[in-house]
Design a protein around this motif. Structure first.
Motif, mmCIF file in Angstrom:
data_model
loop_
_atom_site.group_PDB
_atom_site.id
_atom_site.type_symbol
_atom_site.label_atom_id
_atom_site.label_comp_id
_atom_site.label_asym_id
_atom_site.label_seq_id
_atom_site.Cartn_x
_atom_site.Cartn_y
_atom_site.Cartn_z
ATOM 1 N N ARG A 46 1.172 2.134 -10.758
ATOM 2 C CA ARG A 46 2.100 2.315 -11.882
ATOM 3 C C ARG A 46 3.233 1.290 -11.876
ATOM 4 O O ARG A 46 3.583 0.740 -12.921
ATOM 5 C CB ARG A 46 2.681 3.728 -11.840
ATOM 6 N N LEU A 47 3.786 1.019 -10.693
ATOM 7 C CA LEU A 47 4.947 0.132 -10.603
ATOM 8 C C LEU A 47 4.577 -1.340 -10.436
ATOM 9 O O LEU A 47 5.373 -2.210 -10.737
ATOM 10 C CB LEU A 47 5.831 0.561 -9.427
ATOM 11 N N ARG A 48 3.375 -1.618 -9.914
ATOM 12 C CA ARG A 48 2.894 -2.981 -9.664
ATOM 13 C C ARG A 48 3.902 -3.810 -8.862
ATOM 14 O O ARG A 48 4.390 -4.857 -9.304
ATOM 15 C CB ARG A 48 2.571 -3.704 -10.982
ATOM 16 N N PRO A 49 4.231 -3.371 -7.647
ATOM 17 C CA PRO A 49 5.116 -4.179 -6.803
ATOM 18 C C PRO A 49 4.419 -5.459 -6.366
ATOM 19 O O PRO A 49 3.189 -5.562 -6.428
ATOM 20 C CB PRO A 49 5.370 -3.258 -5.602
ATOM 21 N N ASP A 50 5.191 -6.425 -5.918
ATOM 22 C CA ASP A 50 4.592 -7.651 -5.391
ATOM 23 C C ASP A 50 3.890 -7.386 -4.069
ATOM 24 O O ASP A 50 2.855 -7.994 -3.772
ATOM 25 C CB ASP A 50 5.676 -8.724 -5.188
ATOM 26 N N VAL A 51 4.456 -6.472 -3.270
ATOM 27 C CA VAL A 51 3.918 -6.178 -1.947
ATOM 28 C C VAL A 51 4.022 -4.678 -1.668
ATOM 29 O O VAL A 51 5.029 -4.050 -2.000
ATOM 30 C CB VAL A 51 4.690 -6.945 -0.838
ATOM 31 N N CYS A 52 2.991 -4.127 -1.039
ATOM 32 C CA CYS A 52 3.037 -2.751 -0.534
ATOM 33 C C CYS A 52 3.125 -2.807 0.982
ATOM 34 O O CYS A 52 2.317 -3.479 1.630
ATOM 35 C CB CYS A 52 1.793 -1.973 -0.941
ATOM 36 N N LEU A 53 4.095 -2.126 1.558
ATOM 37 C CA LEU A 53 4.245 -2.020 3.000
ATOM 38 C C LEU A 53 3.771 -0.632 3.400
ATOM 39 O O LEU A 53 4.413 0.370 3.086
ATOM 40 C CB LEU A 53 5.706 -2.232 3.401
ATOM 41 N N LEU A 54 2.626 -0.555 4.075
ATOM 42 C CA LEU A 54 1.976 0.724 4.326
ATOM 43 C C LEU A 54 1.864 1.034 5.817
ATOM 44 O O LEU A 54 1.392 0.195 6.596
ATOM 45 C CB LEU A 54 0.565 0.728 3.725
#
Length: 216
Positions: A46-54
């Motif tokens: 939904r937000l389309r971040p540049d990076v996901c930190l998981l």
């Protein structure tokens, strides 16, 4: 440009700390938080971040499964993922990189390396915790599927071989440009050409291919 980040960790105190560290760094802004992999995937789409930190160990959908949904093979519009964990376990790193992660860090890495990993992922580079990089890539090469070694669709040029070596060593585009005395745009062109010739989706897969084929 500001790099936007989604942070997912099931431990609130850890998640809060990661958010504070990232928001304190120039050019990075956290735009979403998730307490598990399922929430992370929904928010990321939904937000389309540049990076996901998981984080890896989360209830329900873990970090590796979430990475596969966001950046794995067959994902039409992948989002860059950096996986972070407390545990230096080979199977975790292997699973994360195979699932499409562009980075792998231990939670003890510190603020500077965390910021570097996020920026590198956003730029298409990859950073893996220095303590595990070479050992794990060699392990992956030995433990990969049997059969003939993967070969490039077209022969690599001499310069592409040099760039391949540098990527396998974990160097960034800027470091490669300085070492080979070429422009940053030229490095990016060579990296893109390498990905096309060997069928890699990112720099991590370039490095893994170099180890699998004995070039590193």
């Amino acid at each position: 440009m500001t790099v936007t980040v989604l942070v997912a960790d099931d431990q609130e105190i850890v998640r809060t700390g990661l958010v504070m560290i990232l928001n304190a760094q120039p050019g990075i802004r956290v735009i979403g938080e998730a307490a598990n992999g399922h929430q992370a995937v929904e928010l990321a789409r939904r937000l389309r971040p540049d990076v996901c930190l998981l984080d890896i160990r989360m209830p329900g959908v873990d970090g590796i499964a979430a990475t596969r949904e966001l950046a794995g093979p067959g994902v039409a519009d992948p989002i860059a993922v950096v996986v972070i964990t407390t545990f230096d376990l080979d199977e975790h790193v292997y699973g994360a990189l195979r699932a499409g992660a562009r980075g792998f860090l231990l939670k003890e890495a510190g603020a500077e390396l965390l910021g570097q990993a996020v920026r590198a992922a956003a730029a298409g580079d990859a950073i893996i915790a220095p303590a595990v990089t070479a050992r794990l890539l060699k392990t992956f090469a030995r433990g990969g599927p049997g059969g003939p070694l993967p070969q490039p669709g077209e022969p690599l040029t001499e310069r592409e071989e040099e760039v391949l070596q540098a990527v396998a060593e974990g160097r960034t585009n800027n470091e490669i440009a300085g070492a080979l005395f070429i422009s940053l745009s030229t490095v990016k062109t060579h990296v893109a050409s390498l990905m096309g010739k060997i069928g890699a989706r990112n720099r991590v897969e370039i490095a893994m291919w170099a180890y699998q084929t004995g070039r590193r």
